[in-house]
Design an enzyme around this catalytic site. Structure first.
Site, short mmCIF file in Angstrom:
data_model
loop_
_atom_site.label_atom_id
_atom_site.label_comp_id
_atom_site.label_asym_id
_atom_site.label_seq_id
_atom_site.Cartn_x
_atom_site.Cartn_y
_atom_site.Cartn_z
N CYS A 284 -13.65 -5.18 -43.13
CA CYS A 284 -15.00 -5.72 -43.39
C CYS A 284 -15.96 -5.60 -42.21
CB CYS A 284 -14.88 -7.18 -43.80
SG CYS A 284 -13.91 -7.40 -45.29
N1 LIG Z 1 -9.67 -7.54 -47.58
C1 LIG Z 1 -10.53 -8.50 -47.34
O1 LIG Z 1 -10.25 -9.42 -46.59
C2 LIG Z 1 -11.90 -8.53 -47.98
C3 LIG Z 1 -12.68 -9.67 -47.83
C4 LIG Z 1 -13.93 -9.70 -48.44
C5 LIG Z 1 -14.37 -8.61 -49.16
N2 LIG Z 1 -13.61 -7.49 -49.28
C6 LIG Z 1 -14.13 -6.39 -50.09
O2 LIG Z 1 -13.43 -6.35 -51.31
C7 LIG Z 1 -13.28 -5.00 -51.77
C8 LIG Z 1 -11.81 -4.68 -51.98
O3 LIG Z 1 -11.14 -4.80 -50.73
P1 LIG Z 1 -9.57 -4.93 -50.59
O4 LIG Z 1 -9.31 -5.33 -49.19
O5 LIG Z 1 -9.01 -5.73 -51.70
O6 LIG Z 1 -9.14 -3.41 -50.80
P2 LIG Z 1 -7.66 -2.87 -51.12
O7 LIG Z 1 -7.65 -1.45 -50.67
O8 LIG Z 1 -6.64 -3.82 -50.60
O9 LIG Z 1 -7.58 -2.94 -52.71
C9 LIG Z 1 -8.34 -2.15 -53.55
C10 LIG Z 1 -7.48 -1.76 -54.71
O10 LIG Z 1 -8.28 -1.02 -55.63
C11 LIG Z 1 -7.49 0.01 -56.19
N3 LIG Z 1 -8.36 1.01 -56.76
C12 LIG Z 1 -9.04 2.01 -56.19
N4 LIG Z 1 -9.78 2.67 -57.08
C13 LIG Z 1 -9.57 2.07 -58.26
C14 LIG Z 1 -10.05 2.28 -59.56
N5 LIG Z 1 -10.92 3.25 -59.82
N6 LIG Z 1 -9.64 1.46 -60.53
C15 LIG Z 1 -8.75 0.46 -60.29
N7 LIG Z 1 -8.27 0.22 -59.06
C16 LIG Z 1 -8.67 1.01 -58.07
C17 LIG Z 1 -6.63 0.47 -55.02
O11 LIG Z 1 -5.48 1.16 -55.45
C18 LIG Z 1 -6.30 -0.86 -54.35
O12 LIG Z 1 -5.11 -1.43 -54.86
C19 LIG Z 1 -13.96 -4.15 -50.73
O13 LIG Z 1 -15.28 -3.95 -51.10
C20 LIG Z 1 -13.93 -5.01 -49.48
O14 LIG Z 1 -14.97 -4.70 -48.58
C21 LIG Z 1 -12.37 -7.43 -48.71
#
Ligand SMILES: NC(=O)c1ccc[n+]([C@@H]2O[C@H](COP(=O)([O-])OP(=O)(O)OC[C@H]3O[C@@H](n4cnc5c(N)ncnc54)[C@H](O)[C@@H]3O)[C@@H](O)[C@H]2O)c1
Length: 453
Positions: A284
Site C-alpha cells: 500500500c
Molecule cells: N493487503 C493489504 O493490507 C491491503 C490493505 C488495504 C487495501 N488493500 C488493497 O486491496 C486490494 C487487494 O489487495 P490484496 O493485498 O488483497 O492483494 P492480494 O494479491 O493478496 O489478493 C488479490 C487476489 O485477487 C486475485 N485476482 C487477481 N485477478 C483476479 C480476477 N480477475 N478475478 C478474481 N481474482 C483475481 C489474486 O489471485 C489474489 O488472490 C489492492 O487494491 C490493495 O491495494 C490491501
C-alpha cells in the site's frame, strides 16, 4: 401525488435486498481472495451470510477447498471452520457471479513498470461481472485506486450491458483498511468508509457492511471514498518520510531519533508518532500515493509532497548501507566487499510474511552487488519467492541462528524487528549490530556494538 414507477421499482429492489439481509439470505461474492478478500469473507460468514469466493488463482481455490490457508496469520483451522459452516464456497468460475446478490471486488491494483496505475485486474473483473450482470446486483470496489475509478471506469464497463446504475444495479466504493498482523484492529472493529453516487445505492451498501463492522461511515460519492483511502495512505507515507529525514539530521547532531519520538509522543494533542526505518514496503504505502500523482497530472497538477516523500523513503536503503559501511570501517578498517553480513528481517514489517516492496530486498541486492557475503534470517520467510524485480535473490534461504553462526558475521543489519528473534543473542555474539528499528532497545549490555541507522 402520483408515484413514479421507476422510483417505486428501485424502492422495491432496495426493500428486497434489505429483507434478504435481515433473513441472512443475501448471497455475497468476493472477487479476489487475497489479504483483503479472505478476512472480509470470514467476517461475512461469521455474520451468518453465505459467501462465495472467486479467484483466478486455481491453487488458492484448491487450498481453500482443502481447508488450507495461504496467509501466514490465518491458520488452516480458520479455513476449516469456514468450510464447516456450509456458508462458504470458492471457485475460479466467474459465471457464478450471476448467482450472488453482491460482488465485492478485492483484486490487486499495483503500479506498472512506469509507475502508473495498473488497472488490468480491476478491468478484467468488471468485464467478467458485466457478462453476468442482472437487475438488483450490488457491486462494490474495495481495491485502492484513484478518485474516479468506480464512477468512471467500472460504471462504464458495467453499463455496456444496457443496465443503468441506480436503476438496475447499484455501485459503490468501500476501501479496505486491513492492517495485516495488527492484533488490535480487525476488519470488524475498524470503521468502514462507504461511498456511492446514488442515495439508495448508498443506503443498501451501508446496510450490507453493517452486518460485519461496528461502524460504517457513509460519504457522498465514490470519488470521496476513493480520495479518503488515498489520503490515509499519503498521510502515512509523508509522515514516515519526515521522520526518516529527521533521523538523518539528528544522527549527525548525535541525537537519538527514537528517544525524541518517545518524548514527543507524550504530548496529548497535536502529535502522532511515526517511526523511522530502512525504507517503506508493503502493498500500500509505497504504491497508493502514486495513484493520486497519476490522476493529478490529468488536471495539470503535481503532487509535490508525495514526490518528495517518495524520494526520501527511496533513499533510506542507501543511507542504511552507508551506516553499515561506516561501522565496518570503524571497527575492522574494512569495507563491504568481502564482509560477512547477516540481514535480519526480510518482510516489510514485523511479524508478517509479506515481502512485497520490502526495502530489505533492495538492501540485500545492493549488498550482494557491492561484494558483501550476505545471508538473511527471517522466521516468517524461509525462502525468497520468485520476484521479477529481484531475480538474483530468487530461492535464497533464511539461515538458522546459532551462537556459532552468529560469531562468524562481521555485522548484523536489522531491517525488520520480528518479535520472535533473539536479539540478546545478536548482542552477545555479533561484533556490530546496525539497527534500523530500535529492536535492540531493551538490551543494555554490549551497547557499544549497536549502531542506530
Ligand atoms: N493487503 C493489504 O493490507 C491491503 C490493505 C488495504 C487495501 N488493500 C488493497 O486491496 C486490494 C487487494 O489487495 P490484496 O493485498 O488483497 O492483494 P492480494 O494479491 O493478496 O489478493 C488479490 C487476489 O485477487 C486475485 N485476482 C487477481 N485477478 C483476479 C480476477 N480477475 N478475478 C478474481 N481474482 C483475481 C489474486 O489471485 C489474489 O488472490 C489492492 O487494491 C490493495 O491495494 C490491501
Amino acid at each position: 401525488m402520483q408515484s413514479n414507477p421507476k422510483n417505486d421499482s428501485v424502492q422495491n429492489v432496495k426493500n428486497e435486498i434489505l429483507n434478504k439481509i435481515k433473513s441472512k439470505q443475501l448471497k455475497i461474492g468476493v472477487a479476489g481472495m487475497g489479504y483483503v478478500g479472505l478476512p472480509l469473507t470470514m467476517a461475512f460468514v461469521q455474520a451468518g451470510l453465505p459467501v462465495c469466493g472467486f479467484d483466478n488463482d486455481a491453487i488458492k481455490v484448491k487450498m481453500l477447498n482443502e481447508s488450507k490457508s495461504y496467509i501466514d496469520y490465518i491458520p488452516d483451522q480458520a479455513i476449516a471452520n469456514l468450510n464447516e459452516t456450509k456458508l462458504f464456497s470458492s471457485t475460479g468460475d466467474f459465471s457464478g457471479f450471476k448467482d450472488v446478490d453482491v460482488i465485492l471486488m478485492c483484486v490487486p491494483t499495483p503500479l506498472t513498470k512506469n509507475r502508473e496505475p495498473d488497472m488490468s485486474y480491476v478491468v478484467k473483473t468488471a468485464e467478467e461481472i458485466s457478462k453476468q450482470l442482472r437487475p438488483g446486483h450490488v457491486i462494490v470496489l474495495e481495491s485502492t485506486t484513484y478518485p474516479g475509478t468506480t464512477a468512471g471506469l467500472i460504471k462504464d464497463i458495467l453499463e455496456t450491458t444496457g443496465y443503468v446504475e441506480g436503476r438496475d444495479f447499484f455501485l459503490g466504493y468501500s476501501p479496505e483498511r486491513e492492517d495485516p498482523g495488527n492484533a488490535h484492529f480487525k476488519v470488524t472493529s475498524t470503521p468502514k468508509i462507504v461511498g456511492a453516487d446514488d442515495p439508495i445505492g448508498l443506503e443498501i451498501i451501508v446496510a450490507i457492511y453493517e452486518q460485519i463492522v461496528e461502524k460504517v461511515v457513509p460519504v457522498s460519492s465514490c470519488a470521496t471514498a476513493e480520495a479518503t483511502k488515498l489520503t490515509e495512505n499519503i498521510f502515512r507515507c509523508v509522515n514516515i518520510a519526515l521522520i526518516n529525514e529527521l533521523k538523518t539530521i539528528y544522527d549527525r547532531m548525535n541525537i537519538d531519533i527514537w528517544e525524541v519520538v518517545e518524548a514527543a509522543k507524550t504530548k496529548p494533542f497535536g502529535y502522532m508518532p511515526f517511526y523511522p526505518g530502512p525504507g517503506i514496503g508493503g502493498h500500500c504505502i509505497p504504491i497508493d500515493p502514486f495513484y493520486l500523482t497519476w490522476k493529478a497530472r490529468e488536471f495539470g497538477l503535481s503532487t509535490r509532497f508525495i514526490e518528495l516523500a517518495g524520494e526520501i523513503n527511496h533513499h533510506m536503503p542507501v543511507y542504511v548501507i552507508q551506516k553499515l559501511a561506516e561501522a565496518l570501517d570503524q571497527k575492522f578498517s574494512k569495507g563491504l566487499r568481502g564482509s560477512k553480513i547477516l540481514l535480519s528481517g526480510l518482510a516489510y514489517k514485523k511479524n508478517v510474511d509479506d515481502v512485497r516492496e520490502s526495502p530489505s530486498l533492495e538492501i540485500l541486492e545492493i549488498l550482494k552487488t557491492r561484494g558483501a557475503d550476505v545471508s538473511f534470517h527471517d522466521p516468517f520467510v524461509p525462502v525468497i519467492p520468485k520476484l521479477h524485480e529481484f531475480p538474483t535473490l530468487d530461492g535464497m534461504k533464511s539461515v538458522d541462528i546459532t551462537p556459532e553462526r552468529l560469531k562468524t558475521f562481521d555485522a548484523i543489519l536489522i531491517c525488520t524487528d520480528h518479535d520472535q528473534v533473539d536479539y540478546s543473542a545478536y548482542a552477545k555474539y555479533a561484533p556490530i549490530i546496525v539497527d534500523t528499528r530500535n529492536a535492540m532497545k531493551a538490551i543494555t549490555a554490549h551497547e557499544a556494538k549497536i549502531v542506530k541507522a
